[in-house]
Design a protein around this motif. Structure first.
Motif, PDB file in Angstrom:
ATOM      1  N   ASP A 177       0.834  -1.213   0.000  1.00  0.00           N
ATOM      2  CA  ASP A 177       0.000   0.000   0.000  1.00  0.00           C
ATOM      3  C   ASP A 177       0.864   1.257   0.000  1.00  0.00           C
ATOM      4  OD1 ASP A 177      -2.361   1.414  -0.034  1.00  0.00           O
ATOM      5  OD2 ASP A 177      -2.679   1.286   2.130  1.00  0.00           O
ATOM      6  N   ASP A 179       1.179   3.938  -1.717  1.00  0.00           N
ATOM      7  CA  ASP A 179       0.626   5.281  -1.902  1.00  0.00           C
ATOM      8  C   ASP A 179       0.202   5.905  -0.580  1.00  0.00           C
ATOM      9  OD1 ASP A 179       0.817   5.652  -4.751  1.00  0.00           O
ATOM     10  OD2 ASP A 179      -0.747   4.134  -4.965  1.00  0.00           O
ATOM     11  N   HIS A 180      -0.236   5.062   0.357  1.00  0.00           N
ATOM     12  CA  HIS A 180      -0.689   5.582   1.646  1.00  0.00           C
ATOM     13  C   HIS A 180       0.400   5.521   2.718  1.00  0.00           C
ATOM     14  CE1 HIS A 180      -4.549   4.440  -0.371  1.00  0.00           C
ATOM     15  NE2 HIS A 180      -4.859   5.644   0.061  1.00  0.00           N
ATOM     16  N   THR A 181       1.232   4.485   2.661  1.00  0.00           N
ATOM     17  CA  THR A 181       2.234   4.326   3.714  1.00  0.00           C
ATOM     18  C   THR A 181       3.494   5.148   3.466  1.00  0.00           C
ATOM     19  OG1 THR A 181       3.103   2.349   2.612  1.00  0.00           O
ATOM     20  CG2 THR A 181       1.393   2.020   4.297  1.00  0.00           C
ATOM     21  N   ASP A 210      -2.121  -4.187  -6.949  1.00  0.00           N
ATOM     22  CA  ASP A 210      -2.750  -4.133  -5.632  1.00  0.00           C
ATOM     23  C   ASP A 210      -2.148  -3.051  -4.736  1.00  0.00           C
ATOM     24  OD1 ASP A 210      -0.270  -5.174  -5.097  1.00  0.00           O
ATOM     25  OD2 ASP A 210      -0.979  -7.000  -4.133  1.00  0.00           O
ATOM     26  N   GLY A 211      -1.293  -2.186  -5.312  1.00  0.00           N
ATOM     27  CA  GLY A 211      -0.697  -1.105  -4.543  1.00  0.00           C
ATOM     28  C   GLY A 211       0.615  -1.449  -3.889  1.00  0.00           C
ATOM     29  N   ARG A 212       1.015  -2.708  -3.994  1.00  0.00           N
ATOM     30  CA  ARG A 212       2.305  -3.111  -3.430  1.00  0.00           C
ATOM     31  C   ARG A 212       3.420  -2.835  -4.436  1.00  0.00           C
ATOM     32  NH1 ARG A 212       4.092  -6.462   0.644  1.00  0.00           N
ATOM     33  NH2 ARG A 212       6.083  -7.544   0.328  1.00  0.00           N
TER      34      ARG A 212
END
Length: 369
Positions: A177, A179-181, A210-212
């Motif tokens: 994730d 983009d958020h972390t 999946d954002g990873r």
């Protein structure tokens, strides 16, 4: 004709799908207990493999899950010098889109009738038209197709060739994730592939659907036992990340920040290949596809070749009803020539990656002249 396919990877599933489209039944035997049994890896650059998906009647559905923006590219040197930046226009053709391996595998699995894939069947041996699985189960076959990957057991029925280490070890890591972390690192990596090439090592970061962000640190000119002798405590993720950073002296702090931000999934993987141009005497009852037949350096050709293998073998079988020997012979002649060329090209790229001044040489490869 009873067709048994050992392995539910991309090649085996593409074969089963093309056979199904042409009205031919097959059974895929897979050692994993279900499609969710393990992770399926990162992104794939699908280019020539699109021909296989067209023959499978799945090209439009593939385009729906493919990531055009995954074609973006960044190429840098360890000191932070940006050598190449390519951003993909929103209307660019899907010539080499990226796709999550898991999504592509699900696309193929969902295109097959229930029962075609038999989960929990670990192939052990075959002979006299009988397959034997761990636990004692058996099944019959007229044609056995080994789609069981780099460490294929079916391969031993055709050749004594085994994969050999090529002097590269990869440590796989990732940031979930992102983009958020870690939005700053997300912006740096971009939407596609991010490469940092040094002398004797490289860092590849790749955005997944999946954002990873999956990260591979490659250490070249290293022995197969390097994971055990490198001093990296893989059972202690925090200490392993610190040790990996120590192995990047002089690298820009932005790159070491990527390593520091990774989660606790840290996996070493030795890189092996089969001999370029591997062939075997023809047999009418056994053949190989994918990595089982032509394991190559991981530079973007393996998945495409596996998809093509499966589709072209399926078309050969459909084109020679009742004559398995003719179908296998036609497939293998084409496959040997096509994959030998791909393996030679992959070996040349691998040589560039392992050479001094790899970043500048790769820049010349991407921008000849």
């Amino acid at each position: 004709m009873t067709i048994a396919i050992a392995g539910a990877g991309l090649g085996g599933l593409a074969l089963a799908r093309v056979l199904h489209v042409n009205g031919i039944d097959a059974v895929v035997y897979e050692r994993e207990s279900s499609r969710e049994a393990r992770g399926q890896g990162g992104m794939l650059d699908i280019h020539s493999g699109q021909l296989a998906l067209r023959e499978a009647g799945l090209l439009d559905r593939f385009f729906a899950i493919a990531r055009r923006e995954g074609q973006d590219m960044r190429l840098l040197e360890p000191d932070g010098t940006l050598l190449l930046k390519e951003d993909t226009p929103d209307d660019a053709p899907l010539e080499r889109p990226e796709v999550d391996r898991a999504d592509l595998r699900d696309l193929l699995l969902d295109s097959l009738p229930d029962g075609v894939v038999r989960w929990g069947h670990a192939f052990e041996s075959a002979g006299d038209g009988v397959l034997r699985f761990a636990g004692g189960a058996t099944a019959t076959y007229d044609l056995l197709v080994g789609a069981d990957g780099a460490n294929s057991l079916v391969r031993a029925l055709l050749t004594d060739a085994r994969p050999a280490h090529i002097g590269q070890n990869v440590v796989e890591l990732g940031i979930p994730d992102i983009d958020h972390t870690h939005p700053g690192l997300a912006a740096m990596v971009g939407r596609g592939n991010y490469w940092v090439l040094g002398d004797g090592l490289s860092l590849g970061a790749q955005r997944n659907g999946d954002g990873r962000v999956r990260i591979g640190l490659s250490f070249y000119h290293t022995a197969e036992d390097w994971p055990a002798t490198s001093g990296i405590p893989f059972d202690d993720p925090a200490a392993a990340r610190a040790r990996l950073i120590d192995l990047l002296p002089g690298w820009d702090s932005r790159f070491t920040a990527l390593i520091d931000a990774c989660d606790d999934m840290i996996v070493p993987r030795p890189v092996t290949t089969l001999p370029v141009g591997l062939t075997w005497p023809p047999r009418p009852d056994v053949t190989l596809i994918g990595d089982a037949a032509h394991l190559m350096p991981p530079v973007g050709e393996g998945a495409n070749m596996a998809l093509l293998d499966g589709a072209l073998l399926g078309l050969a079988l459909a084109g020679h009803p009742g004559d398995v020997a003719a179908a296998v012979g036609e497939y293998e002649r084409e496959m040997f020539e096509r994959t030998s060329a791909a393996a030679r090209m992959s070996a040349e790229i691998q040589e560039l990656l392992m050479s001094p001044d790899a970043a500048r040489k790769m820049l010349a490869f991407f921008q000849p002249g």
